[in-house]
Scaffold this motif. Structure first.
Motif, PDB file in Angstrom:
ATOM      1  N   ASP A   1       2.789   2.730  -3.236  1.00 27.74           N
ATOM      2  CA  ASP A   1       2.640   1.537  -2.813  1.00 27.74           C
ATOM      3  C   ASP A   1       3.743   1.110  -1.706  1.00 27.74           C
ATOM      4  O   ASP A   1       3.414   0.564  -0.596  1.00 27.74           O
ATOM      5  CB  ASP A   1       2.698   0.566  -3.884  1.00 27.74           C
ATOM      6  CG  ASP A   1       1.422   0.502  -4.657  1.00 27.74           C
ATOM      7  OD1 ASP A   1       0.813  -0.139  -4.395  1.00 27.74           O
ATOM      8  OD2 ASP A   1       1.538   1.088  -5.789  1.00 27.74           O
ATOM      9  N   LEU A   2       5.091   1.278  -1.912  1.00 27.05           N
ATOM     10  CA  LEU A   2       6.082   1.041  -1.044  1.00 27.05           C
ATOM     11  C   LEU A   2       5.991   1.947   0.339  1.00 27.05           C
ATOM     12  O   LEU A   2       5.908   1.365   1.520  1.00 27.05           O
ATOM     13  CB  LEU A   2       7.501   1.319  -1.524  1.00 27.05           C
ATOM     14  CG  LEU A   2       7.896  -0.133  -2.111  1.00 27.05           C
ATOM     15  CD1 LEU A   2       9.436  -0.062  -2.605  1.00 27.05           C
ATOM     16  CD2 LEU A   2       7.993  -1.253  -1.275  1.00 27.05           C
ATOM     17  N   PRO A   3       5.810   3.197   0.420  1.00 27.92           N
ATOM     18  CA  PRO A   3       5.729   3.867   1.725  1.00 27.92           C
ATOM     19  C   PRO A   3       4.307   3.523   2.386  1.00 27.92           C
ATOM     20  O   PRO A   3       4.557   3.418   3.710  1.00 27.92           O
ATOM     21  CB  PRO A   3       5.688   5.288   1.249  1.00 27.92           C
ATOM     22  CG  PRO A   3       6.049   5.290  -0.144  1.00 27.92           C
ATOM     23  CD  PRO A   3       5.787   4.309  -0.910  1.00 27.92           C
ATOM     24  N   THR A   4       3.208   3.099   1.749  1.00 31.57           N
ATOM     25  CA  THR A   4       2.111   2.521   2.530  1.00 31.57           C
ATOM     26  C   THR A   4       2.358   1.265   3.101  1.00 31.57           C
ATOM     27  O   THR A   4       2.049   1.153   4.247  1.00 31.57           O
ATOM     28  CB  THR A   4       1.214   2.320   1.507  1.00 31.57           C
ATOM     29  OG1 THR A   4       0.591   3.779   0.913  1.00 31.57           O
ATOM     30  CG2 THR A   4      -0.451   1.810   2.046  1.00 31.57           C
ATOM     31  N   ALA A   5       3.176   0.416   2.377  1.00 31.35           N
ATOM     32  CA  ALA A   5       3.519  -0.983   3.020  1.00 31.35           C
ATOM     33  C   ALA A   5       4.430  -0.952   4.107  1.00 31.35           C
ATOM     34  O   ALA A   5       4.429  -1.509   5.105  1.00 31.35           O
ATOM     35  CB  ALA A   5       4.033  -1.980   1.813  1.00 31.35           C
ATOM     36  N   GLU A   6       5.518   0.136   4.053  1.00 29.84           N
ATOM     37  CA  GLU A   6       6.434   0.180   5.032  1.00 29.84           C
ATOM     38  C   GLU A   6       5.874   0.766   6.185  1.00 29.84           C
ATOM     39  O   GLU A   6       6.170   0.255   7.403  1.00 29.84           O
ATOM     40  CB  GLU A   6       7.499   1.124   4.336  1.00 29.84           C
ATOM     41  CG  GLU A   6       8.458   0.669   3.309  1.00 29.84           C
ATOM     42  CD  GLU A   6       9.428   1.518   2.679  1.00 29.84           C
ATOM     43  OE1 GLU A   6      10.482   1.188   2.292  1.00 29.84           O
ATOM     44  OE2 GLU A   6       8.910   2.638   2.797  1.00 29.84           O
ATOM     45  N   ALA A   7       4.984   1.618   6.146  1.00 24.06           N
ATOM     46  CA  ALA A   7       4.294   2.258   7.490  1.00 24.06           C
ATOM     47  C   ALA A   7       3.389   0.981   7.861  1.00 24.06           C
ATOM     48  O   ALA A   7       3.453   1.097   9.281  1.00 24.06           O
ATOM     49  CB  ALA A   7       3.428   3.452   6.997  1.00 24.06           C
ATOM     50  N   ARG A   8       2.897   0.142   7.038  1.00 23.77           N
ATOM     51  CA  ARG A   8       1.923  -1.034   7.732  1.00 23.77           C
ATOM     52  C   ARG A   8       2.978  -1.795   8.398  1.00 23.77           C
ATOM     53  O   ARG A   8       2.695  -2.314   9.479  1.00 23.77           O
ATOM     54  CB  ARG A   8       1.106  -1.478   6.696  1.00 23.77           C
ATOM     55  CG  ARG A   8       0.601  -2.773   7.106  1.00 23.77           C
ATOM     56  CD  ARG A   8      -0.311  -3.240   5.698  1.00 23.77           C
ATOM     57  NE  ARG A   8      -1.752  -2.939   5.820  1.00 23.77           N
ATOM     58  CZ  ARG A   8      -2.456  -2.798   4.783  1.00 23.77           C
ATOM     59  NH1 ARG A   8      -1.729  -3.040   3.769  1.00 23.77           N
ATOM     60  NH2 ARG A   8      -3.694  -2.379   5.010  1.00 23.77           N
ATOM     61  N   LEU A   9       3.924  -2.312   7.691  1.00 24.23           N
ATOM     62  CA  LEU A   9       4.709  -2.967   8.521  1.00 24.23           C
ATOM     63  C   LEU A   9       5.342  -2.669   9.857  1.00 24.23           C
ATOM     64  O   LEU A   9       5.557  -3.321  10.777  1.00 24.23           O
ATOM     65  CB  LEU A   9       6.078  -3.504   7.473  1.00 24.23           C
ATOM     66  CG  LEU A   9       7.196  -4.353   7.939  1.00 24.23           C
ATOM     67  CD1 LEU A   9       6.498  -5.833   8.227  1.00 24.23           C
ATOM     68  CD2 LEU A   9       8.231  -4.563   6.628  1.00 24.23           C
ATOM     69  N   ALA A  10       5.717  -1.289   9.887  1.00 23.65           N
ATOM     70  CA  ALA A  10       6.302  -0.670  10.981  1.00 23.65           C
ATOM     71  C   ALA A  10       5.224  -0.711  12.145  1.00 23.65           C
ATOM     72  O   ALA A  10       5.532  -1.071  13.365  1.00 23.65           O
ATOM     73  CB  ALA A  10       6.574   0.578  10.749  1.00 23.65           C
ATOM     74  N   ARG A  11       4.133  -0.700  11.873  1.00 21.34           N
ATOM     75  CA  ARG A  11       2.776  -0.670  12.794  1.00 21.34           C
ATOM     76  C   ARG A  11       2.813  -2.176  13.260  1.00 21.34           C
ATOM     77  O   ARG A  11       2.667  -2.302  14.611  1.00 21.34           O
ATOM     78  CB  ARG A  11       1.469  -0.072  12.282  1.00 21.34           C
ATOM     79  CG  ARG A  11       1.440   1.403  12.043  1.00 21.34           C
ATOM     80  CD  ARG A  11       0.025   1.723  11.772  1.00 21.34           C
ATOM     81  NE  ARG A  11      -0.809   0.957  10.562  1.00 21.34           N
ATOM     82  CZ  ARG A  11      -0.645   1.453   9.343  1.00 21.34           C
ATOM     83  NH1 ARG A  11       0.044   2.398   8.887  1.00 21.34           N
ATOM     84  NH2 ARG A  11      -1.145   0.801   8.475  1.00 21.34           N
ATOM     85  N   TRP A  12       2.661  -2.955  12.381  1.00 20.72           N
ATOM     86  CA  TRP A  12       2.622  -4.317  12.675  1.00 20.72           C
ATOM     87  C   TRP A  12       3.570  -4.744  13.657  1.00 20.72           C
ATOM     88  O   TRP A  12       3.483  -5.567  14.481  1.00 20.72           O
ATOM     89  CB  TRP A  12       2.480  -5.437  11.668  1.00 20.72           C
ATOM     90  CG  TRP A  12       0.978  -5.068  10.601  1.00 20.72           C
ATOM     91  CD1 TRP A  12       0.227  -4.065  10.942  1.00 20.72           C
ATOM     92  CD2 TRP A  12       0.779  -5.849   9.778  1.00 20.72           C
ATOM     93  NE1 TRP A  12      -0.725  -4.520  10.091  1.00 20.72           N
ATOM     94  CE2 TRP A  12      -0.507  -5.602   9.062  1.00 20.72           C
ATOM     95  CE3 TRP A  12       1.243  -7.244   9.219  1.00 20.72           C
ATOM     96  CZ2 TRP A  12      -1.181  -6.321   8.159  1.00 20.72           C
ATOM     97  CZ3 TRP A  12       0.665  -7.957   8.088  1.00 20.72           C
ATOM     98  CH2 TRP A  12      -0.524  -7.337   7.785  1.00 20.72           C
ATOM     99  N   ARG A  13       4.977  -4.464  13.386  1.00 17.77           N
ATOM    100  CA  ARG A  13       6.357  -4.813  14.172  1.00 17.77           C
ATOM    101  C   ARG A  13       6.032  -4.259  15.561  1.00 17.77           C
ATOM    102  O   ARG A  13       6.413  -4.924  16.569  1.00 17.77           O
ATOM    103  CB  ARG A  13       7.414  -4.422  13.394  1.00 17.77           C
ATOM    104  CG  ARG A  13       7.752  -5.465  12.280  1.00 17.77           C
ATOM    105  CD  ARG A  13       8.915  -5.217  11.513  1.00 17.77           C
ATOM    106  NE  ARG A  13       9.381  -6.050  10.672  1.00 17.77           N
ATOM    107  CZ  ARG A  13      10.318  -5.638   9.792  1.00 17.77           C
ATOM    108  NH1 ARG A  13      10.700  -4.534   9.195  1.00 17.77           N
ATOM    109  NH2 ARG A  13      10.765  -6.636   8.693  1.00 17.77           N
ATOM    110  N   ALA A  14       5.536  -3.022  15.555  1.00 16.80           N
ATOM    111  CA  ALA A  14       5.554  -2.404  17.022  1.00 16.80           C
ATOM    112  C   ALA A  14       4.526  -3.056  17.738  1.00 16.80           C
ATOM    113  O   ALA A  14       4.710  -3.250  18.874  1.00 16.80           O
ATOM    114  CB  ALA A  14       5.064  -0.833  16.689  1.00 16.80           C
TER     115      ALA A  14
END
Length: 422
Positions: free
Chosen positions: A341-354
């Motif tokens: 759950d966390l790695p998936t969310a962290e990757a999503r957050l990184a994409r959105w921030r970029a």
């Protein structure tokens, strides 16, 4: 009792629709009944082992609801209680050798910090039982005077204890519009089982109905107690929400929410008390968030399988990633927290921030920005469908258009994710 600092909420162009929410007793989606103000009551924590992800998921669900309602142009009056004196808290204090007041205050402060980190909009009224105990005692006296309550002698194993005060379900059904099963839609056998599992005492001798709930527990040696018109003692569980809610909201309110483990007896019995005290039904809608499991079992204090927000943050996890991980599951679903759950969310957050870094303040509002705003509003108006809302953002992020401030603001205002926050 103070709550916590509220995140800033961007104002979006236009207005959302009033959402449809699943109503537990009616077992269907309903448009919320609102005049000019949405009145929400969400049952709060008993302050120990705060804040696990099950707690966080519940308060995030109703934070999302509050955001959608505000985006619909409505004012929101939101009340949340704190059960800062109750048997489980006292038992934990005894087991750990910590004074119960100190344990409660430390856990409430931890909860405040977790809610602020997760960017949860605080309630307008954040109210503890201890600060309301006089009003609760007065309400118990009124219920007794008006024929809704009775005394029961002979607590098991406590022959010298003073009588305890119980609510009379039959009187509630006879004298108000409320009836047993109105808020839970459960059969009596299930009610008896859940009462025994969730703090009730259906086997206590002397009760008129095994399901009759405790209103006021007479003082016992070594337990906290307060003077009241019904004697020295402390409140039962359900009456606290009835009184706290009626002090700050006007029945019938828009929505009473909480975890699905509160369907019975808590919401059922607090609704009964409220009907007796106010003369009308307590809430138009009863809404419940699903349970979060971990290691194959429901996340709970008794099992000790808790994943705490504060521990994740202390380990360096971005609170907005935690928020995204929770939003990825529909609020009504029961689901299990896993290591993915966390790695998936962290990757999503990184994409959105970029994607957010390409924001262009110089161009007019793009069709893509409006499309994303509409998609978020439509999905969230449909029973707070946050997984579909996240998918809509994912689609915008991978699209060809540049980022526009309206899109960034929509994600912030409706999902609580501030992509410009460092």
């Amino acid at each position: 009792m103070r709550s916590w600092t509220s995140p800033e909420l961007p104002r979006l162009p236009g207005n959302a629709a009033v959402p449809r929410i699943y109503d537990t007793p009616r077992r269907r989606l309903r448009a919320l009944q609102i005049d000019t103000e949405a009145q929400l009551y969400v049952c709060g924590i008993t302050p120990y082992d705060a804040t696990h992800l099950g707690h966080a998921a519940t308060y995030l669900a109703y934070d999302t609801l509050g955001r959608v309602l505000r985006d619909a142009g409505l004012s929101v009056s939101y009340v949340q209680n704190v059960t800062d004196v109750d048997d489980p808290l006292l038992e934990r204090a005894t087991a750990t050798g910590v004074a119960w007041r100190d344990l409660a205050e430390s856990q409430i402060e931890l909860f405040r910090g977790d809610m602020e980190a997760l960017r949860i909009i605080p309630p307008e009224h954040y109210v503890g039982v201890v600060e309301t105990v006089d009003a609760i005692g007065d309400a118990c006296a009124r219920l007794l005077d008006e024929g809704f309550a009775y005394w029961v002698d002979g607590a098991p194993g406590e022959p010298d204890a003073a009588p305890d005060l119980y609510f009379d379900i039959a009187a509630g059904e006879r004298l108000t519009s409320w009836h047993l099963g109105q808020e839970s839609a459960l059969d009596r056998g299930t009610m008896l089982r859940l009462s025994a599992e969730r703090g009730g005492d259906p086997e206590r001798p002397g009760k008129r109905d095994p399901l009759d709930p405790l209103l006021w527990r007479s003082g016992r040696p070594g337990e906290p107690a307060w003077d009241s018109p019904v004697g020295r003692g402390r409140p039962g569980w359900h009456i606290e929400c009835s009184v706290i809610g009626s002090l700050h909201l006007t029945a019938p309110i828009t929505l009473n929410g909480g975890g699905s483990d509160l369907v019975f007896p808590h919401h059922e019995m607090s609704a009964a008390h409220s009907a007796a005290l106010t003369g009308t039904d307590w809430s138009h809608c009863y809404s419940h968030a699903g349970m979060v499991a971990y290691d194959g079992e429901k996340m709970s204090k008794s099992l000790g399988n808790l994943v705490l927000v504060s521990n994740l943050v202390a380990d360096g996890v971005d609170p907005q990633a935690i928020r995204l991980a929770l939003l990825a599951h529909h609020y009504r679903s029961d689901w299990e927290w896993t290591d993915d759950d966390l790695p998936t969310a962290e990757a999503r957050l990184a994409r959105w921030r970029a994607w957010a870094e390409s924001i262009d303040h110089t161009v007019p509002t793009s069709d893509t920005a409006h499309e994303l705003l509409d998609a978020l509003r439509n999905t969230l108006a449909d029973d707070l469908d946050t997984p579909s809302a996240l998918a809509a953002v994912d689609s915008a992020v991978t699209g060809p258009s540049s980022t526009h401030p309206v899109a960034i603001d929509a994600i912030n205002a409706l999902l609580g994710i501030d992509l410009l926050q460092e």
